[in-house]
Scaffold this active site. Structure first.
Site, PDB file in Angstrom:
ATOM      1  N   ARG A   7       0.846  -1.205   0.000  1.00 11.71           N
ATOM      2  CA  ARG A   7       0.000   0.000   0.000  1.00 11.71           C
ATOM      3  C   ARG A   7       0.879   1.252   0.000  1.00 11.71           C
ATOM      4  O   ARG A   7       1.359   1.690   1.043  1.00 11.71           O
ATOM      5  CB  ARG A   7      -0.913  -0.010   1.230  1.00 11.71           C
ATOM      6  CG  ARG A   7      -1.817   1.210   1.358  1.00 11.71           C
ATOM      7  CD  ARG A   7      -2.889   1.280   0.306  1.00 11.71           C
ATOM      8  NE  ARG A   7      -3.797   0.136   0.382  1.00 11.71           N
ATOM      9  CZ  ARG A   7      -4.591  -0.242  -0.637  1.00 11.71           C
ATOM     10  NH1 ARG A   7      -4.605   0.429  -1.773  1.00 11.71           N
ATOM     11  NH2 ARG A   7      -5.371  -1.302  -0.491  1.00 11.71           N
ATOM     12  N   GLN A  27      -7.439  -8.158  -8.213  1.00 16.45           N
ATOM     13  CA  GLN A  27      -7.675  -6.778  -8.675  1.00 16.45           C
ATOM     14  C   GLN A  27      -6.355  -6.163  -9.137  1.00 16.45           C
ATOM     15  O   GLN A  27      -5.316  -6.333  -8.500  1.00 16.45           O
ATOM     16  CB  GLN A  27      -8.263  -5.990  -7.491  1.00 16.45           C
ATOM     17  CG  GLN A  27      -7.969  -4.519  -7.451  1.00 16.45           C
ATOM     18  CD  GLN A  27      -9.232  -3.661  -7.401  1.00 16.45           C
ATOM     19  OE1 GLN A  27     -10.256  -3.976  -7.978  1.00 16.45           O
ATOM     20  NE2 GLN A  27      -9.139  -2.554  -6.693  1.00 16.45           N
ATOM     21  N   ARG A  61       1.860  -6.794  -9.601  1.00 17.48           N
ATOM     22  CA  ARG A  61       2.217  -6.148  -8.328  1.00 17.48           C
ATOM     23  C   ARG A  61       2.304  -7.139  -7.171  1.00 17.48           C
ATOM     24  O   ARG A  61       2.641  -6.745  -6.061  1.00 17.48           O
ATOM     25  CB  ARG A  61       1.250  -4.996  -8.003  1.00 17.48           C
ATOM     26  CG  ARG A  61      -0.180  -5.429  -7.746  1.00 17.48           C
ATOM     27  CD  ARG A  61      -1.068  -4.243  -7.353  1.00 17.48           C
ATOM     28  NE  ARG A  61      -2.413  -4.678  -7.016  1.00 17.48           N
ATOM     29  CZ  ARG A  61      -3.289  -3.956  -6.351  1.00 17.48           C
ATOM     30  NH1 ARG A  61      -2.985  -2.747  -5.933  1.00 17.48           N
ATOM     31  NH2 ARG A  61      -4.500  -4.412  -6.091  1.00 17.48           N
ATOM     32  N   HIS A  99       0.599   2.976 -10.459  1.00 20.10           N
ATOM     33  CA  HIS A  99      -0.365   3.417  -9.434  1.00 20.10           C
ATOM     34  C   HIS A  99       0.371   4.301  -8.409  1.00 20.10           C
ATOM     35  O   HIS A  99       0.535   3.921  -7.233  1.00 20.10           O
ATOM     36  CB  HIS A  99      -0.941   2.164  -8.762  1.00 20.10           C
ATOM     37  CG  HIS A  99      -2.223   2.373  -8.040  1.00 20.10           C
ATOM     38  ND1 HIS A  99      -2.364   3.266  -7.001  1.00 20.10           N
ATOM     39  CD2 HIS A  99      -3.441   1.798  -8.193  1.00 20.10           C
ATOM     40  CE1 HIS A  99      -3.604   3.209  -6.557  1.00 20.10           C
ATOM     41  NE2 HIS A  99      -4.278   2.336  -7.265  1.00 20.10           N
ATOM     42  N   GLU A 129      -2.275   8.381 -11.465  1.00 27.32           N
ATOM     43  CA  GLU A 129      -1.840   7.105 -12.036  1.00 27.32           C
ATOM     44  C   GLU A 129      -1.855   7.170 -13.562  1.00 27.32           C
ATOM     45  O   GLU A 129      -2.914   7.259 -14.177  1.00 27.32           O
ATOM     46  CB  GLU A 129      -2.788   5.999 -11.552  1.00 27.32           C
ATOM     47  CG  GLU A 129      -3.026   6.025 -10.052  1.00 27.32           C
ATOM     48  CD  GLU A 129      -4.242   5.204  -9.614  1.00 27.32           C
ATOM     49  OE1 GLU A 129      -4.676   4.299 -10.357  1.00 27.32           O
ATOM     50  OE2 GLU A 129      -4.763   5.475  -8.521  1.00 27.32           O
TER      51      GLU A 129
HETATM   52  C1  BG6 Z   1      -7.454   2.778  -8.164  1.00 27.62           C
HETATM   53  C2  BG6 Z   1      -8.823   2.328  -8.636  1.00 27.62           C
HETATM   54  O1  BG6 Z   1      -6.567   2.806  -9.238  1.00 27.62           O
HETATM   55  O2  BG6 Z   1      -6.981   1.848  -7.191  1.00 27.62           O
HETATM   56  C3  BG6 Z   1      -9.752   2.209  -7.447  1.00 27.62           C
HETATM   57  O3  BG6 Z   1      -9.326   3.253  -9.589  1.00 27.62           O
HETATM   58  C4  BG6 Z   1      -9.161   1.288  -6.402  1.00 27.62           C
HETATM   59  O4  BG6 Z   1     -11.022   1.753  -7.881  1.00 27.62           O
HETATM   60  C5  BG6 Z   1      -7.772   1.792  -6.033  1.00 27.62           C
HETATM   61  O5  BG6 Z   1     -10.002   1.273  -5.259  1.00 27.62           O
HETATM   62  C6  BG6 Z   1      -7.055   0.952  -4.978  1.00 27.62           C
HETATM   63  O6  BG6 Z   1      -7.012  -0.372  -5.363  1.00 27.62           O
HETATM   64  P1  BG6 Z   1      -6.336  -1.443  -4.433  1.00 27.62           P
HETATM   65  O7  BG6 Z   1      -6.596  -2.775  -5.092  1.00 27.62           O
HETATM   66  O8  BG6 Z   1      -4.862  -1.125  -4.392  1.00 27.62           O
HETATM   67  O9  BG6 Z   1      -6.962  -1.323  -3.084  1.00 27.62           O
END
Ligand code: BG6
Length: 281
Positions: free
Chosen positions: A54, A72, A77, A149, A252
């Site tokens: 994070r 997701q 990553r 990101h 991003e």
């Molecule tokens: C962003 C997305 O890039 O990442 C969001 O647009 C998402 O929808 C956010 O909540 C964080 O994602 P994650 O998987 O790192 O919690």
């Protein structure tokens, strides 16, 4: 931070200017520029070599957002990358390093495609260059998304304006609609999750760490996602402290609106440069 030195590589330019890259996901977890940390990394970030880290700059590939075949934002990553080139200094004092990821049993179990990814980092006195290349090493054509990101650190998100998005169409994932950006300077004051399409290749984010502004320059990254979970959503995230949402804005650079399609033997190269500039906006 709770990670082993074997898990990271350090690009050290001297004068407290450095980049730390975690091999889990090729995640850049720190960019220090003349003593100032320019990236946000959550104090609650989990370093178990399983979950996405994070903060810093996680890399999204081959899918942005939820995905039926895997986690997701894809698997890049959350897989371990190889060091392709150890950090090296050139004659100007800039430091380079490269990491790579090839398809393996874990990736093929989710996405049965052969590929090679190369992630090259160059650290200059006040700029961080990232080049990302996807090679199709398979015998079939495939499509994918990719995105950096980037969690930019700010002393106060309500004072950090994003300039360069005016008049762009965006998909608003919070309100589930499409809209056009009216503001010359976007200041985030609530939960935001937007994909700006056909963005210019220069965006400025003002009033960031160390009283610097950041210039983001991109190449082959036509979309810009702006994200911040704000108070309530941040509370629900185990790897964020409650008030952390005030300390970052995710800007991003990516290609997420449409798939990039690569035929066998083809490559796609994209890059971003983050430059710390002293002028306040
Ligand atoms: C962003 C997305 O890039 O990442 C969001 O647009 C998402 O929808 C956010 O909540 C964080 O994602 P994650 O998987 O790192 O919690």
């Amino acid at each position: 931070m709770n990670y082993s030195t074997e898990d990271i590589i350090l690009l050290d330019r001297g004068a407290d200017t450095s980049v730390t890259v975690h091999l889990h996901g090729a995640t850049i977890i720190s960019w220090r520029c003349a003593g100032e940390e320019m990236l946000f990394l959550s104090k609650n970030a989990i370093f178990d070599n399983l979950k996405a880290i994070r903060g810093g700059i996680p890399l999204v590939f081959p899918k942005f957002g939820p995905w039926k075949y895997g986690p997701q934002h894809g698997f890049a990553r959350v897989l371990r990358w190889k060091v392709e080139m150890q950090p090296k200094k050139d004659k100007n004092g800039n430091v380079f390093a490269a990491l790579s990821l090839e398809d393996n049993d874990l990736s093929r179990a989710m996405w049965n495609i052969m590929f090679k990814l190369v992630y090259t980092i160059r650290l200059e006195e006040s700029a961080l260059h990232i080049d990302f290349t996807v090679h199709n090493t398979d015998k079939i054509t495939f499509g994918f998304n990719c995105l950096l990101h980037t969690y930019l650190a700010t002393p106060d998100i309500t004072k950090s304006g994003i300039i360069g998005l005016q008049n762009l169409n965006y998909q608003d994932k919070v309100n589930n609609c499409e809209d056009v950006e009216e503001k010359e300077e976007l200041i985030v004051r609530e939960h935001i999750d937007r994909i700006y399409m056909d963005a210019p290749n220069e965006i400025v984010v003002g009033n960031m760490a160390g009283n610097r502004s950041l210039m983001l320059k991109t190449f082959n990254f036509p979309d810009i996602v702006i994200w911040n979970p704000w108070r309530e959503k941040a509370k629900a995230m185990l790897d964020l402290c409650d008030s952390d949402y005030m300390k970052f804005v995710c800007v991003e650079a990516g290609r997420v609106n449409k798939d990039i399609v690569l035929k066998p033997g083809q490559s796609y190269e994209c890059s971003q440069i983050l430059a710390a500039i002293t002028a306040l906006l």
